[in-house]
Design an enzyme around this catalytic site. Structure first.
Site, mmCIF file in Angstrom:
data_model
loop_
_atom_site.group_PDB
_atom_site.id
_atom_site.type_symbol
_atom_site.label_atom_id
_atom_site.label_comp_id
_atom_site.label_asym_id
_atom_site.label_seq_id
_atom_site.Cartn_x
_atom_site.Cartn_y
_atom_site.Cartn_z
ATOM 1 N N THR A 189 -46.449 -29.607 20.616
ATOM 2 C CA THR A 189 -45.743 -30.354 19.567
ATOM 3 C C THR A 189 -46.539 -31.553 19.054
ATOM 4 O O THR A 189 -46.698 -31.706 17.839
ATOM 5 C CB THR A 189 -44.357 -30.800 20.070
ATOM 6 O OG1 THR A 189 -43.589 -29.642 20.423
ATOM 7 C CG2 THR A 189 -43.617 -31.563 18.992
ATOM 8 N N GLN A 218 -40.969 -26.492 15.567
ATOM 9 C CA GLN A 218 -41.482 -27.865 15.523
ATOM 10 C C GLN A 218 -42.824 -27.935 14.790
ATOM 11 O O GLN A 218 -43.759 -27.195 15.117
ATOM 12 C CB GLN A 218 -41.658 -28.432 16.932
ATOM 13 C CG GLN A 218 -40.348 -28.726 17.640
ATOM 14 C CD GLN A 218 -39.955 -27.639 18.612
ATOM 15 O OE1 GLN A 218 -40.098 -26.457 18.300
ATOM 16 N NE2 GLN A 218 -39.461 -28.029 19.766
ATOM 17 N N GLN A 240 -38.362 -29.099 10.948
ATOM 18 C CA GLN A 240 -38.004 -29.573 12.286
ATOM 19 C C GLN A 240 -39.064 -30.537 12.791
ATOM 20 O O GLN A 240 -40.272 -30.247 12.741
ATOM 21 C CB GLN A 240 -37.866 -28.386 13.249
ATOM 22 C CG GLN A 240 -37.401 -28.798 14.647
ATOM 23 C CD GLN A 240 -37.064 -27.609 15.524
ATOM 24 O OE1 GLN A 240 -37.023 -26.476 15.079
ATOM 25 N NE2 GLN A 240 -36.797 -27.868 16.792
ATOM 26 N N ASP A 241 -38.606 -31.703 13.288
ATOM 27 C CA ASP A 241 -39.497 -32.717 13.859
ATOM 28 C C ASP A 241 -40.474 -33.301 12.839
ATOM 29 O O ASP A 241 -41.640 -33.567 13.152
ATOM 30 C CB ASP A 241 -40.286 -32.145 15.045
ATOM 31 C CG ASP A 241 -39.431 -31.902 16.264
ATOM 32 O OD1 ASP A 241 -38.206 -32.062 16.158
ATOM 33 O OD2 ASP A 241 -39.973 -31.529 17.311
ATOM 34 N N ASP A 262 -33.594 -32.533 14.055
ATOM 35 C CA ASP A 262 -34.232 -33.636 14.791
ATOM 36 C C ASP A 262 -35.411 -34.212 14.012
ATOM 37 O O ASP A 262 -36.450 -34.555 14.589
ATOM 38 C CB ASP A 262 -34.720 -33.153 16.165
ATOM 39 C CG ASP A 262 -33.628 -32.545 17.018
ATOM 40 O OD1 ASP A 262 -32.440 -32.774 16.726
ATOM 41 O OD2 ASP A 262 -33.960 -31.801 17.970
ATOM 42 N N ARG A 330 -28.364 -36.366 17.562
ATOM 43 C CA ARG A 330 -27.993 -35.905 18.902
ATOM 44 C C ARG A 330 -28.920 -36.586 19.901
ATOM 45 O O ARG A 330 -30.064 -36.926 19.577
ATOM 46 C CB ARG A 330 -28.083 -34.385 19.009
ATOM 47 C CG ARG A 330 -29.446 -33.776 18.713
ATOM 48 C CD ARG A 330 -29.413 -32.270 18.926
ATOM 49 N NE ARG A 330 -30.710 -31.653 18.667
ATOM 50 C CZ ARG A 330 -31.020 -30.407 19.027
ATOM 51 N NH1 ARG A 330 -30.123 -29.656 19.677
ATOM 52 N NH2 ARG A 330 -32.202 -29.902 18.757
ATOM 53 N N TRP A 332 -31.562 -37.047 22.391
ATOM 54 C CA TRP A 332 -32.706 -36.384 23.010
ATOM 55 C C TRP A 332 -32.822 -36.800 24.479
ATOM 56 O O TRP A 332 -33.198 -36.010 25.335
ATOM 57 C CB TRP A 332 -33.973 -36.743 22.228
ATOM 58 C CG TRP A 332 -35.218 -36.082 22.704
ATOM 59 C CD1 TRP A 332 -35.318 -34.877 23.345
ATOM 60 C CD2 TRP A 332 -36.556 -36.568 22.571
ATOM 61 N NE1 TRP A 332 -36.633 -34.584 23.619
ATOM 62 C CE2 TRP A 332 -37.410 -35.610 23.147
ATOM 63 C CE3 TRP A 332 -37.108 -37.721 22.006
ATOM 64 C CZ2 TRP A 332 -38.799 -35.769 23.188
ATOM 65 C CZ3 TRP A 332 -38.483 -37.877 22.030
ATOM 66 C CH2 TRP A 332 -39.310 -36.917 22.619
#
Length: 424
Positions: A189, A218, A240-241, A262, A330, A332
């Site tokens: 990531t 990610q 994502q990310d 996220d 949310r 992590w």
């Protein structure tokens, strides 16, 4: 602006009783036009995107010529012809002359290196400029690299030892740093990041992008582990990310952040002020979660404060309002902390507002709060009943999350010359 104002004052002071009907009508139209000119130019000074600036100035020039035609049989036209002439050159050279880059309110910063794909700079790529950094700089003072407009498909790693580096571009979606690395293709990531940053970093007028798409999971556009870092009028695009605000103290002002899952995550102490957060359409069956903050213990001073910002859907998502669930965040990590303060939530947020992370979440340890938000997603009546969720009721309660108290940021942000509001 001054020329337009002077013209208005001059012609309003004139006697119009001696003018023929055609000239008088043309004059009234022209005066109305100059009111529009002042409005357009005033808006232009608040938009650093040069494409937008050029469009506004060019529209002014076109309209100017159209109104001159109304004076075809009159000497009045000579009085108007030269008014916008000096602006023509400025419209095509807004950021590029003499390496002087405009920043904030009228102050200029001189670039040490210039990157330009057309060969007009010191280097054609950002990577080459970064490699040359150690040889070109003396001491640890701020070092400015100006990146002219273009699409730079690169992976940039700025080491922690490269302190006080500033990258200045030609504006959002004009200077673009992009790549498509992602974990689906077997990359870790952190290594998917298009740009990874070191200490004391500042960026202005740049788009950071990862084009891997939602199906590649990610894929980071920017990973910042930079202490006392400032991002002004930048854009972060991914799914994502998208934006990893990993650690230390960071400030984001008037930035655009795009994503799905996220897409603002990490464990920094960060304030996002006057930003636009764009929620995109995820893959079928997925929900959107804007934040995933990673505070690991109750004594840590980290967290995300989203202040005076807008949360809005992109057009592809707005077509599916109600079909895709969107959450404010949310946890992590168990002690995740996120606060939305005086934001405009112009999107259908799931009534619960907040989503448990995969597996178990410590609902009594998180700190999630909302204060004086507006819009169709701001109703807190159906929010989660977690012990760690709070609806703040007064400025004094929210002030602990201000730039002044939460980031201790008044001095170091002011040095960057970026505007900010120290209080809630």
């Amino acid at each position: 602006m001054n020329q337009a104002r002077e013209s208005l004052e001059h012609f309003w002071a004139m006697s119009h009783t001696t003018l023929d009907a055609q000239t008088n009508t043309a004059l009234m139209d022209c005066l109305e036009f100059y009111r529009d000119v002042t409005n357009h130019l005033n808006i232009s000074t608040n938009h650093m995107n040069p494409i937008d600036f050029k469009k506004r100035v060019n529209a002014t020039l076109v309209s100017h010529q159209a109104y001159l035609n109304g004076f075809k049989y009159s000497n009045f036209s000579k009085l108007f012809v030269d008014l916008p002439a000096e602006n023509k050159h400025a419209a095509s050279n807004f950021y590029t002359s003499r390496n002087q880059i405009q920043l904030a309110k009228g102050r200029a910063t001189k670039a040490k290196l210039v990157v330009a794909q057309d060969g007009s700079g010191d280097f054609n790529t950002i990577t080459e400029a970064i490699k040359a950094l150690d040889k070109r700089r003396a001491g640890k003072h701020r070092f400015v690299i100006y990146i002219k407009g273009g699409i730079y498909k690169e992976n940039i790693i700025i080491k922690q030892s490269m302190t006080n580096l500033m990258l200045i571009g030609d504006g959002i979606d004009v200077t673009i740093i992009t790549n498509n690395k992602n974990i689906y293709d077997g990359i870790s990531t952190p290594d998917t990041a298009t740009v990874r940053l070191g200490s004391g970093f500042t960026a202005f007028g740049i788009t950071f992008e990862n084009t891997a798409g939602p199906e590649k999971e990610q894929a980071i556009a920017l990973l910042s582990a930079s202490n006392l870092s400032v991002f002004y009028k930048c854009s972060f695009k991914g799914y994502q990310d998208t934006l990893c605000i990993l650690e230390h103290h960071q400030f984001y002002r008037e930035c655009d952040i795009y994503g799905t899952i996220d897409f603002i995550f990490g464990d920094a102490s960060a304030v996002l002020q006057n930003c636009n957060i764009y929620v995109r359409k995820p893959l079928h069956g997925q929900q959107n979660t804007i934040t995933a903050q990673g505070r690991t213990n109750s004594t840590s001073n980290t967290g995300f404060v989203i202040h005076n910002s807008r949360v809005i859907p992109t057009p592809d998502l707005s077509l599916n309002d109600g079909l895709v669930m969107t959450f404010l965040g949310r946890p992590w990590r168990d002690y995740a902390r996120v606060v939305y303060v005086k934001c405009y939530l112009d999107i259908l947020i799931d009534p619960a507002g907040w989503l448990p992370y995969i597996g178990k979440s410590a609902f009594d340890k998180v700190y999630y709060a909302e204060y004086m938000n507006k819009g169709k997603g701001a109703d807190t009546g159906g929010r989660v009943k977690w012990l760690g969720y709070h609806v703040l009721t007064a400025d004094k309660d929210a002030e602990q999350f201000s730039i002044r108290k939460f980031l201790q940021g008044e001095s170091w942000i002011r040095k960057s010359r970026v505007p900010f509001k120290p209080h809630i």
